[in-house]
Scaffold this motif. Structure first.
Motif, short mmCIF file in Angstrom:
data_model
loop_
_atom_site.label_atom_id
_atom_site.label_comp_id
_atom_site.label_asym_id
_atom_site.label_seq_id
_atom_site.Cartn_x
_atom_site.Cartn_y
_atom_site.Cartn_z
N GLY A 65 0.79 -1.22 0.00
CA GLY A 65 0.00 0.00 0.00
C GLY A 65 0.82 1.27 0.00
O GLY A 65 0.28 2.37 -0.07
N ARG A 66 2.14 1.14 0.06
CA ARG A 66 3.01 2.31 0.09
C ARG A 66 3.58 2.59 -1.29
O ARG A 66 3.54 1.75 -2.19
CB ARG A 66 4.17 2.08 1.07
N ALA A 67 4.14 3.79 -1.43
CA ALA A 67 4.81 4.17 -2.68
C ALA A 67 6.32 4.20 -2.50
O ALA A 67 7.04 4.71 -3.34
CB ALA A 67 4.31 5.53 -3.15
N THR A 68 6.79 3.64 -1.39
CA THR A 68 8.23 3.60 -1.12
C THR A 68 8.80 2.25 -1.52
O THR A 68 8.07 1.27 -1.67
CB THR A 68 8.50 3.85 0.37
N LEU A 69 10.11 2.19 -1.67
CA LEU A 69 10.77 0.97 -2.13
C LEU A 69 10.80 -0.06 -1.01
O LEU A 69 11.33 0.21 0.07
CB LEU A 69 12.18 1.28 -2.61
N PRO A 70 10.25 -1.27 -1.22
CA PRO A 70 10.28 -2.30 -0.18
C PRO A 70 11.70 -2.76 0.09
O PRO A 70 12.59 -2.63 -0.75
CB PRO A 70 9.43 -3.43 -0.77
N ARG A 71 11.90 -3.33 1.24
CA ARG A 71 13.21 -3.89 1.57
C ARG A 71 13.50 -5.09 0.67
O ARG A 71 12.60 -5.78 0.21
CB ARG A 71 13.24 -4.33 3.04
N GLU A 72 14.80 -5.33 0.46
CA GLU A 72 15.20 -6.43 -0.42
C GLU A 72 14.71 -7.77 0.11
O GLU A 72 14.29 -8.65 -0.66
CB GLU A 72 16.72 -6.43 -0.56
N HIS A 73 14.75 -7.95 1.43
CA HIS A 73 14.29 -9.20 2.02
C HIS A 73 12.82 -9.43 1.71
O HIS A 73 12.41 -10.57 1.40
CB HIS A 73 14.51 -9.17 3.53
N ASP A 116 12.44 -10.53 -1.98
CA ASP A 116 12.87 -11.92 -2.16
C ASP A 116 11.80 -12.89 -1.67
O ASP A 116 11.37 -13.79 -2.40
CB ASP A 116 14.17 -12.13 -1.38
N THR A 117 11.34 -12.70 -0.44
CA THR A 117 10.37 -13.62 0.16
C THR A 117 9.02 -13.55 -0.55
O THR A 117 8.40 -14.58 -0.84
CB THR A 117 10.20 -13.29 1.65
N PHE A 118 8.57 -12.34 -0.85
CA PHE A 118 7.25 -12.16 -1.46
C PHE A 118 7.19 -12.76 -2.86
O PHE A 118 6.21 -13.45 -3.21
CB PHE A 118 6.92 -10.66 -1.50
N THR A 119 8.20 -12.51 -3.68
CA THR A 119 8.15 -13.01 -5.05
C THR A 119 8.21 -14.53 -5.09
O THR A 119 7.57 -15.17 -5.94
CB THR A 119 9.29 -12.41 -5.89
N LEU A 166 15.67 -11.28 -11.05
CA LEU A 166 15.33 -10.13 -11.89
C LEU A 166 14.63 -9.06 -11.07
O LEU A 166 14.92 -7.86 -11.21
CB LEU A 166 14.44 -10.58 -13.05
N TRP A 167 13.71 -9.47 -10.19
CA TRP A 167 13.03 -8.50 -9.32
C TRP A 167 14.03 -7.83 -8.37
O TRP A 167 13.97 -6.61 -8.15
CB TRP A 167 11.92 -9.19 -8.52
N LEU A 168 14.94 -8.61 -7.82
CA LEU A 168 15.93 -8.04 -6.90
C LEU A 168 16.86 -7.08 -7.63
O LEU A 168 17.22 -6.02 -7.08
CB LEU A 168 16.73 -9.17 -6.25
N LYS A 169 17.26 -7.43 -8.84
CA LYS A 169 18.13 -6.54 -9.61
C LYS A 169 17.42 -5.23 -9.93
O LYS A 169 18.01 -4.14 -9.82
CB LYS A 169 18.58 -7.22 -10.91
#
Length: 312
Positions: free
Chosen positions: A54-62, A65-68, A80-83
């Motif tokens: 729900g935010r417009a900020t960049l999520p944490r890398e962790h 990784d977990t969500f995708t 690819l998402w992490l890059k």
């Protein structure tokens, strides 16, 4: 259908929009995603997922990784998402360094972002709702409505992954369930307001089980919130929008049941936590009246119409 890709995202807001599209593509609820993350030796509570998306900020890398992985992507796709996330983070840092003038000798270091950048962030947030809908449209087939027999909600054309909708009091179809204020509390509450005068927030109905749904409000500034009935305190029985969405919270789960003859679109909306019925306070028909839970009756004030709509 192939999973949505993040490669077109160049800003944090666009990247989060792509994550929302990925979640819609997966067809998983927040609760199901939590179970998937646990299977990967990790855990993302539904409230964390809803708040982050729900935010417009960049999520944490962790989180990425977990969500995708929970959405069903393989190692190459996750990388690819992490890059892409990393590229956006590096680009944002470089832009901040270029735009920030060097401080004078002895002057305090300025910690706030440049004014134009703060304004740009707000503008990006304003477009989250629109851009997110376009992205979701690209991965969800909306060419034909779901048949009532295939719908997770009997009698309604609600898709298994959820549908945009307007919720109208049946007596006053020119009104919609929307956000308002009440004299007795500082925060927002659910009211019945003019559909024409109060287009925001956009309502999204997400199925959680047979005839049980979560009612989400999507707003370009406030993100995703979920309606919950208050079960105690001075504001007992009113509905409030919560940023902490949780599929397993009984206060955020609503049972939809037919309120008319077979084939009719009239429904009653009943909080699972209490099994009461929603309706305007004091059976009011005026705009601005709060929507509250009351004992169920045969009166028409507790009857609603849920109208699926095109993406906003």
């Amino acid at each position: 259908m192939a999973a949505p890709q993040p490669t077109e995202a160049t800003t944090a807001a666009e990247f989060t929009t792509a994550l929302r599209a990925l979640r819609m593509w997966s067809g998983l609820t927040y609760r199901q995603l939590e179970g998937k993350t646990a299977a990967h030796q990790d855990r993302l509570p539904p409230s964390t997922i809803a708040t982050t998306l729900g935010r417009a900020t960049l999520p944490r890398e962790h989180f990425v990784d977990t969500f995708t992985r929970a959405c069903g992507l393989g190692d190459d796709e996750v990388l690819l998402w992490l890059k892409t996330r990393r590229d956006i983070a590096i680009r944002a840092t470089d832009e901040d360094d270029e735009d920030e003038p060097a401080p004078a000798l002895g002057a305090p270091v300025r910690s706030r972002a440049p004014r134009w950048r703060r304004a740009a962030s707000l503008l990006a947030a304003t477009f989250v709702g629109v851009v997110g809908t376009v992205a979701v449209d690209a991965v969800v087939d909306r060419s034909a409505p779901a048949s009532p027999s295939a719908s997770p909600v009997v009698g309604l054309t609600i898709r298994p992954v959820g549908s945009w909708a307007r919720v109208h009091p049946a007596r006053t179809p020119e009104l919609c369930l929307t956000e308002g204020r009440a004299d007795h509390r500082a925060g927002a509450v659910a009211v019945q307001g003019s559909c024409a005068d109060a287009p925001l927030p956009y309502a999204f109905i997400e199925p959680l089980g047979a005839d049980v749904v979560q009612i989400q409000w999507h707003h370009p500034r406030h993100g995703i919130r979920c309606l919950a009935v208050l079960l105690g305190g001075p504001d007992r029985d009113v509905l409030e929008p919560r940023h902490e969405c949780a599929d397993d919270d009984p206060a955020q789960r609503f049972r939809i049941e037919p309120a008319g003859p077979p084939g009719a679109t009239d429904v009653r909306i009943r909080p699972v936590a209490t099994d009461l019925c929603l309706g305007p306070r004091d059976r009011a028909t005026s705009a601005g009246a709060e929507i509250v839970q009351t004992p169920c009756s045969a009166t028409s004030d507790q009857v609603f119409l849920i109208e699926p709509t095109a993406p906003p």
